[in-house]
Design a protein around this motif. Structure first.
Motif, PDB file in Angstrom:
ATOM      1  N   ARG A 129       0.856  -1.179   0.000  1.00  9.61           N
ATOM      2  CA  ARG A 129       0.000   0.000   0.000  1.00  9.61           C
ATOM      3  C   ARG A 129       0.895   1.232   0.000  1.00  9.61           C
ATOM      4  NH1 ARG A 129      -5.269  -0.024   3.343  1.00  9.61           N
ATOM      5  NH2 ARG A 129      -5.766  -1.136   1.438  1.00  9.61           N
ATOM      6  N   VAL A 130       0.677   2.101  -0.988  1.00  4.51           N
ATOM      7  CA  VAL A 130       1.424   3.352  -1.097  1.00  4.51           C
ATOM      8  C   VAL A 130       0.534   4.457  -0.552  1.00  4.51           C
ATOM      9  CG1 VAL A 130       2.594   4.960  -2.649  1.00  4.51           C
ATOM     10  CG2 VAL A 130       2.603   2.499  -3.160  1.00  4.51           C
ATOM     11  N   ARG A 131       1.034   5.161   0.446  1.00  4.48           N
ATOM     12  CA  ARG A 131       0.276   6.234   1.101  1.00  4.48           C
ATOM     13  C   ARG A 131       0.936   7.576   0.792  1.00  4.48           C
ATOM     14  NH1 ARG A 131      -0.003   2.929   6.817  1.00  4.48           N
ATOM     15  NH2 ARG A 131      -1.802   1.639   6.251  1.00  4.48           N
ATOM     16  N   THR A 132       0.099   8.585   0.563  1.00  5.69           N
ATOM     17  CA  THR A 132       0.615   9.882   0.125  1.00  5.69           C
ATOM     18  C   THR A 132      -0.110  11.024   0.822  1.00  5.69           C
ATOM     19  OG1 THR A 132       1.064   8.939  -2.063  1.00  5.69           O
ATOM     20  CG2 THR A 132       1.009  11.343  -1.907  1.00  5.69           C
ATOM     21  N   ASN A 133       0.671  12.011   1.253  1.00  7.41           N
ATOM     22  CA  ASN A 133       0.150  13.253   1.825  1.00  7.41           C
ATOM     23  C   ASN A 133       0.931  14.430   1.272  1.00  7.41           C
ATOM     24  OD1 ASN A 133      -1.875  12.476   3.608  1.00  7.41           O
ATOM     25  ND2 ASN A 133      -0.482  12.216   5.316  1.00  7.41           N
ATOM     26  N   LEU A 134       0.258  15.562   1.166  1.00  7.43           N
ATOM     27  CA  LEU A 134       0.962  16.819   0.919  1.00  7.43           C
ATOM     28  C   LEU A 134       1.338  17.352   2.292  1.00  7.43           C
ATOM     29  CD1 LEU A 134       1.998  19.104  -0.819  1.00  7.43           C
ATOM     30  CD2 LEU A 134      -0.303  20.072  -0.815  1.00  7.43           C
ATOM     31  N   LEU A 135       2.618  17.365   2.571  1.00  6.56           N
ATOM     32  CA  LEU A 135       3.087  17.714   3.905  1.00  6.56           C
ATOM     33  C   LEU A 135       3.157  19.229   4.112  1.00  6.56           C
ATOM     34  CD1 LEU A 135       4.083  16.498   6.550  1.00  6.56           C
ATOM     35  CD2 LEU A 135       6.383  16.435   5.562  1.00  6.56           C
TER      36      LEU A 135
END
Length: 134
Positions: A76-82
């Motif tokens: 699972r690839v998880r992504t956020n704009l930090l």
């Protein structure tokens, strides 16, 4: 952390190197797939970004490889704009396996550029609004 976007990937035989695990370069591709899905899910596909007068370019990748992944693993690839600066932004990403073990974590710095002039331009508010750190 609550993630803004998650995608699932099954490791294929063509992604395995001579060491019997996912090649390090393939992980960068997985991260790219996660970022592209993040953009699309938030209505920021390539055409929309161009309409906003920008394209995004990766300028730095800081990745920590924590564990190996093998053929048929479910990742699972998880992504956020930090966080967002004036002309750049940082995305936080991680990859976990089916057991919830962290395989990789990374911070990716991107710059917004004018697609014609190829020079830096301010990050549009349409992107900026999703930053976790303000």
């Amino acid at each position: 952390m609550t993630w803004q976007n998650e995608i699932d990937i099954t490791v294929r035989s063509t992604e395995i190197d001579v060491n019997g695990h996912v090649n390090n370069a393939k992980f960068l591709e997985y991260l790219e797939w996660g970022r592209e899905d993040w953009y699309e899910q938030l209505g920021l596909d390539y055409a929309t970004l161009r309409d906003l007068g920008v394209v995004t370019v990766v300028v730095n990748v800081n990745a920590n490889y924590r564990r190996e992944a093998r053929q048929n693993d479910n990742l699972r690839v998880r992504t956020n704009l930090l966080r967002v600066g004036r002309t750049s932004f940082v995305m936080a990403q991680e990859i976990v396996n089916q057991r919830g073990e962290r395989i990789l974590d990374a911070e990716i710095t991107l710059v917004t550029i004018d697609p014609v002039a190829r020079s830096k331009v301010p990050v549009p508010d349409r992107i900026r609004q999703y930053a976790l750190e303000r």
